[in-house]
Scaffold this motif. Structure first.
Motif, PDB file in Angstrom:
ATOM      1  N   ARG A 221       0.843  -1.189   0.000  1.00 45.68           N
ATOM      2  CA  ARG A 221       0.000   0.000   0.000  1.00 45.68           C
ATOM      3  C   ARG A 221       0.886   1.251   0.000  1.00 45.68           C
ATOM      4  O   ARG A 221       1.842   1.345   0.753  1.00 45.68           O
ATOM      5  N   LEU A 222       0.568   2.194  -0.879  1.00 42.56           N
ATOM      6  CA  LEU A 222       1.377   3.410  -0.993  1.00 42.56           C
ATOM      7  C   LEU A 222       0.820   4.450  -0.017  1.00 42.56           C
ATOM      8  O   LEU A 222       0.136   5.395  -0.387  1.00 42.56           O
ATOM      9  N   ASP A 251      -0.739   0.791  -4.860  1.00 41.22           N
ATOM     10  CA  ASP A 251      -1.529   1.995  -5.078  1.00 41.22           C
ATOM     11  C   ASP A 251      -1.875   2.591  -3.728  1.00 41.22           C
ATOM     12  O   ASP A 251      -1.792   1.926  -2.692  1.00 41.22           O
ATOM     13  N   GLU A 253      -2.481   6.680  -1.451  1.00 38.13           N
ATOM     14  CA  GLU A 253      -2.436   8.138  -1.435  1.00 38.13           C
ATOM     15  C   GLU A 253      -1.084   8.722  -1.827  1.00 38.13           C
ATOM     16  O   GLU A 253      -1.002   9.877  -2.260  1.00 38.13           O
ATOM     17  N   ARG A 255       0.778   7.711  -4.277  1.00 40.72           N
ATOM     18  CA  ARG A 255       1.091   7.402  -5.672  1.00 40.72           C
ATOM     19  C   ARG A 255       1.760   8.580  -6.391  1.00 40.72           C
ATOM     20  O   ARG A 255       2.749   8.364  -7.117  1.00 40.72           O
ATOM     21  N   GLU A 259       5.259   8.386  -8.518  1.00 38.17           N
ATOM     22  CA  GLU A 259       5.315   8.761  -9.937  1.00 38.17           C
ATOM     23  C   GLU A 259       6.345   9.862 -10.163  1.00 38.17           C
ATOM     24  O   GLU A 259       7.069   9.848 -11.177  1.00 38.17           O
ATOM     25  N   GLY A 272       2.639   0.242 -10.647  1.00 41.14           N
ATOM     26  CA  GLY A 272       1.210   0.360 -10.397  1.00 41.14           C
ATOM     27  C   GLY A 272       0.685  -0.841  -9.630  1.00 41.14           C
ATOM     28  O   GLY A 272       1.438  -1.711  -9.183  1.00 41.14           O
ATOM     29  N   PRO A 273      -0.631  -0.937  -9.476  1.00 43.22           N
ATOM     30  CA  PRO A 273      -1.211  -2.122  -8.811  1.00 43.22           C
ATOM     31  C   PRO A 273      -1.058  -3.350  -9.689  1.00 43.22           C
ATOM     32  O   PRO A 273      -1.187  -3.269 -10.915  1.00 43.22           O
TER      33      PRO A 273
END
Length: 414
Positions: A221-222, A251, A253, A255, A259, A272-273
């Motif tokens: 979890r991000l 994925d 909050e 993210r 990126e 990504g997920p």
């Protein structure tokens, strides 16, 4: 043997490792010949409830009358040997323990978080570890800081629930602590040793591992407590490309932070997920899996996935991470973290080698210093990582442990 497995499922919109573990455990128990009676509720049911049912929701964590009625009927009809409780909130309530005991059914609870004491269950607030409610009769700090669902009203309800159900929790016949750190938490709460069993989760065997790949993988979890900020700060202390690739999957909050890092450096890739096949491919492509949590993470399933794939783990020395990689040591009083073993000669100060990986203090400099030796030592430690999975986290091992817990409590044959 007949076992009721009780669990309030978390919302599907917020992927939950606990939901997955409960589902897997039910499958493993059934395969071992246990008759499982699922007693499941889901927080996804709440929006479709009647107005009358919704009106009772505020008291549900303390006493959920419909759940007690349904459980009592299930017990009366099927006469189970044991009730195994996972998450009771909000639709089951810890009152299910009292309902089972009233019918003479012993109760096992797997402790997935710190919610006997902490309203959020995390011991984590505003980006840092918080244990302000430890030792208090009523968790007033949780109310002040809106620790449960960012609401003072709901935090007050949860704090009250924890106070009301302190005797309920202390009546549980056996606690399953997922790691030695959770066992420490329970002792600090007042649970005697003889009612605590350390038994981790298991995941299905993915099969023989392939040789290690290159670089590092963060999978999860991000979110702030998973230590992405810590990881990226440590990574930036090395020149671009010096450590091989850093792959980040998941994925959440944070993210945008990931990126931005991928846009900034050529050695950072955001995947990504991922589905199960994607997770498997990412593990096989990497040499080391990272578990950089900045909270007392109870049992990150990604570590067990890494060990099953023959990938050593570099993690922070918090919560259950040292236990998972076989680097846990005698501990200071609960909540203060592990007392490190002396560092292995030649490794950075504070970096401890376990059976299947390494742990370091949750500090950017310490993590940055640990990255090169972890990359260099991954291939040598990979066989030990797989062996630790086979001996400690394989379903054949873990399911037997759980059945033994049930057998120690179940009533004589009727």
């Amino acid at each position: 043997m007949r076992v009721v497995v009780a669990h309030n499922r978390y919302r599907e919109a917020q992927p939950s490792g606990e939901n997955t573990i409960v589902d897997v455990e039910i499958t493993q128990l059934a395969a071992a010949g246990v008759e499982v009676l699922p007693f499941l509720r889901s927080s996804d049911e709440i929006p479709s409830m009647s107005k009358a049912a919704k009106a009772l929701l505020p008291i549900s964590p303390i006493w959920a009358p419909k759940a007690q009625h349904d459980l009592d009927r299930l017990i009366t009809e099927h006469r189970p040997d044991v009730l195994h409780l996972h998450n009771p909130y909000p639709l089951l309530s810890p009152w299910v323990v009292r309902t089972a005991h009233r019918r003479g059914v012993p109760v096992v609870q797997t402790v997935h978080n710190y919610r006997q004491v902490c309203s959020s269950g995390l011991y984590f607030r505003d980006g840092v570890i918080c244990q302000d409610c430890r030792g208090r009769t009523l968790g007033v700090p949780a109310v002040v800081h809106r620790c449960y669902r960012d609401s003072r009203a709901q935090s007050a309800l949860m704090a009250t629930t924890l106070a009301v159900h302190r005797p309920t929790w202390r009546s549980v016949d056996r606690f399953v602590a997922l790691t030695s750190a959770v066992a420490d938490h329970l002792r600090d709460y007042g649970i005697p040793d003889e009612r605590i069993v350390v038994k981790p989760n298991a995941i299905p065997d993915p099969g023989p591992p392939v040789p290690v790949g290159e670089g590092f993988l963060f999978l999860g979890r991000l979110s702030p407590e998973k230590g992405l900020g810590l990881l990226l700060e440590a990574w930036r202390r090395h020149p671009d490309g010096a450590l091989g690739p850093l792959r980040i999957a998941g994925d959440g909050e944070l993210r945008p932070l990931v990126e931005a890092a991928a846009a900034e450096r050529s050695d950072v890739t955001f995947l990504g997920p991922l589905d199960r096949a994607g997770v498997r491919a990412a593990l096989e492509a990497s040499a080391v899996v990272l578990a950089t949590s900045t909270w007392h993470d109870v049992l990150p399933t990604v570590i067990i996935e890494a060990l099953a794939a023959g990938r050593p783990v570099l993690g922070t020395a918090l919560g259950g991470i040292p236990y998972l990689v076989g680097a846990d040591a005698p501990r200071e009083p609960a909540g203060t973290g592990p007392a490190f073993r002396a560092s292995i000669p030649g490794l950075p100060v504070g970096m401890v080698t376990g059976e299947a990986g390494w742990v370091v203090p949750p500090d950017p400099a310490a993590l940055a210093a640990a990255l090169p030796p972890a990359a260099a030592g991954a291939a040598a430690l990979a066989p030990a990582a797989r062996l630790r999975y086979e001996r400690t986290f394989h379903p054949d091992v873990v399911t037997k442990q759980l059945i033994d817990v049930y057998a120690s409590l179940s009533r004589p044959p009727r």
